[in-house]
Design a protein around this motif. Structure first.
Motif, short mmCIF file in Angstrom:
data_model
loop_
_atom_site.label_atom_id
_atom_site.label_comp_id
_atom_site.label_asym_id
_atom_site.label_seq_id
_atom_site.Cartn_x
_atom_site.Cartn_y
_atom_site.Cartn_z
N GLY A 1 0.83 -1.20 0.00
CA GLY A 1 0.00 0.00 0.00
C GLY A 1 0.86 1.24 0.00
O GLY A 1 1.92 1.28 0.63
N VAL A 2 0.43 2.28 -0.70
CA VAL A 2 1.14 3.56 -0.76
C VAL A 2 0.14 4.66 -0.44
O VAL A 2 -0.90 4.78 -1.12
CB VAL A 2 1.77 3.81 -2.14
N VAL B 1 -10.00 5.67 -2.25
CA VAL B 1 -10.18 7.04 -1.78
C VAL B 1 -10.35 6.97 -0.26
O VAL B 1 -11.34 6.42 0.23
CB VAL B 1 -11.39 7.71 -2.45
N SER B 2 -9.36 7.49 0.46
CA SER B 2 -9.30 7.25 1.91
C SER B 2 -10.42 7.93 2.69
O SER B 2 -10.68 7.57 3.84
CB SER B 2 -7.94 7.69 2.45
N SER B 3 -11.11 8.92 2.08
CA SER B 3 -12.23 9.56 2.76
C SER B 3 -13.52 8.75 2.62
O SER B 3 -14.53 9.07 3.25
CB SER B 3 -12.45 10.96 2.18
N ASP B 4 -13.48 7.69 1.83
CA ASP B 4 -14.63 6.81 1.61
C ASP B 4 -14.59 5.69 2.66
O ASP B 4 -13.81 4.74 2.55
CB ASP B 4 -14.59 6.24 0.19
N MET C 1 -12.53 2.03 2.65
CA MET C 1 -11.49 1.71 3.63
C MET C 1 -11.84 0.44 4.40
O MET C 1 -10.96 -0.38 4.69
CB MET C 1 -11.30 2.88 4.60
N ASP C 2 -13.11 0.26 4.71
CA ASP C 2 -13.52 -0.98 5.38
C ASP C 2 -13.27 -2.19 4.50
O ASP C 2 -12.85 -3.26 4.97
CB ASP C 2 -15.01 -0.90 5.74
N ALA C 3 -13.49 -2.03 3.19
CA ALA C 3 -13.29 -3.14 2.27
C ALA C 3 -11.82 -3.51 2.14
O ALA C 3 -11.48 -4.66 1.82
CB ALA C 3 -13.86 -2.77 0.89
N ALA C 4 -10.93 -2.53 2.39
CA ALA C 4 -9.49 -2.77 2.28
C ALA C 4 -8.89 -3.32 3.57
O ALA C 4 -7.69 -3.64 3.60
CB ALA C 4 -8.79 -1.47 1.90
N LEU D 1 -3.08 1.36 9.66
CA LEU D 1 -2.73 0.17 10.42
C LEU D 1 -3.80 -0.90 10.24
O LEU D 1 -3.51 -2.10 10.17
CB LEU D 1 -2.59 0.51 11.90
N ARG D 2 -5.04 -0.47 10.09
CA ARG D 2 -6.14 -1.42 9.99
C ARG D 2 -6.18 -2.14 8.64
O ARG D 2 -6.77 -3.22 8.54
CB ARG D 2 -7.47 -0.70 10.26
#
Length: 359
Positions: free
Chosen positions: A178-179, A223-226, A230-233, A254-255
């Protein structure tokens, strides 16, 4: 030896051309004619900080050029060689870190390209926004002649900063990388990680950067604000390289790590606060890194030469250094500014450089 340099005499003062003196070449020195040098966020920080000034500051710590002359004890370089130099120009050479090729972690602290103290005469080092630089041969690197010289310069700071963690953790085929952030460090993280064989996921706050990220080699963009994205990742990555330069919450990144995953925070070097449970669940690790030692730096240049990897740069003439700094402050660059210093001495001699600086 005298050369023209771009210097500031006070915090936040505009850069102006001046004449500085470089030391005589010592037996283990290399005299480099500077051709291109990057403009980095750390240069901005130094120019803003009153503690960085000792009467005059010449920035510039990621540069390329050609060898002009070498000292009597130098055997690895000859005049005309294409070379590159980063943000370290000397170290003690005897501590455990130096002996293992990690001069960037020298116990006595490495001598920085600018704003450092020379280990022999205690003079303050002046950076590479200049026509010439004299540096100890141990900290000069062979530059692949096949690559665009200007686009190699940022590899010596942004590139090595992300490369060393990748090499140290064995990034390769099968690694889920991840970047976070697509800037100077981030775009090189994607490009290098992909070339190593990793499957790359980019995290960005800007949906408009999706195509850029995929063009660099990212397989996935989040998109980190979504919150749903983020939950899916979550629990999906082995390694995350966070390149964001401002303070931000590390917990979401971290999650997204899987069991025994590692988050390298490379962009923001200030204090952070984390909940230990974000590390505990999944036995995750939080780490950092900075710059690189000799073995990883030459390794990076060799790898980039083999794979045709360089930074995406916008090259500006030396006289537009203040334009570059202003635009970098506003984030108006894709992805790194590089100054063209090839004729800086001649331009000052003609007097025309003063017009470009608005003097």
């Amino acid at each position: 030896m005298f050369t023209t340099a771009l210097s500031a005499t006070a915090p936040d003062a505009p850069l102006r051309p001046t004449t500085i003196e470089r030391r005589d070449v010592r037996p283990d020195d290399v005299d480099v004619r500077v051709t291109y040098c990057g403009v980095c966020h750390s240069d901005l920080h130094a120019l803003h900080s009153s503690q960085s000034h000792d009467g005059m500051l010449v920035p510039g710590h990621e540069f390329v050029g050609e060898v002009v002359a070498v000292g009597a004890a130098v055997t690895d370089f000859t005049p005309g060689d294409p070379v590159a130099v980063g943000n370290i120009v000397d170290s003690c050479g005897t501590c455990r870190m130096c002996l293992s090729g990690q001069e960037n972690f020298c116990v006595e602290f490495p001598t920085l390209t600018y704003g450092g103290r020379d280990r022999i005469d205690s003079s303050m080092t002046a950076g590479a926004w200049a026509g010439r630089y004299v540096v100890r041969d141990r900290f000069v690197y062979h530059r692949p002649a096949s690559l665009d010289a200007a686009a190699v310069a940022p590899l010596m700071c942004a590139g090595i900063t992300v490369w060393e963690p990748m090499r140290a953790t064995g990034v390769g085929p099968g690694t889920r990388l991840g970047v976070v952030g697509i800037g100077g460090l981030g775009h090189l993280s994607v490009r290098l990680g992909r070339a190593l064989g990793a499957e790359v996921t980019v995290f960005t706050t800007s949906p408009g950067k999706t195509e850029d990220a995929k063009g660099l080699g990212s397989a996935h963009v989040v998109v980190s604000s979504d919150t749903n994205a983020m939950d899916a990742a979550r629990d999906s990555l082995d390694l995350v390289i966070d390149t964001v330069a401002v303070e931000h919450d590390l917990a979401p990144y971290l999650r997204v790590l899987d069991l025994d995953g590692t988050l390298f925070s490379l962009g923001h070097l200030g204090s952070v606060t984390i909940a230990m449970t974000d590390l505990l669940v999944g036995r995750k690790r939080l780490a950092s890194a900075g710059s690189g030692g000799h073995r990883f730096t030459q390794d990076l240049l060799d790898f980039c030469g083999e794979h045709g990897i360089t930074a995406d740069v916008e090259v500006l003439p030396a006289a537009q250094v203040n334009v570059a700094l202003d635009r970098l402050t506003r984030g108006d660059v894709r992805y790194r500014f590089v100054l063209d210093l090839r004729d800086i001495d001649a331009v000052q001699c003609r007097g025309s450089i003063h017009q470009g600086f608005g003097l």
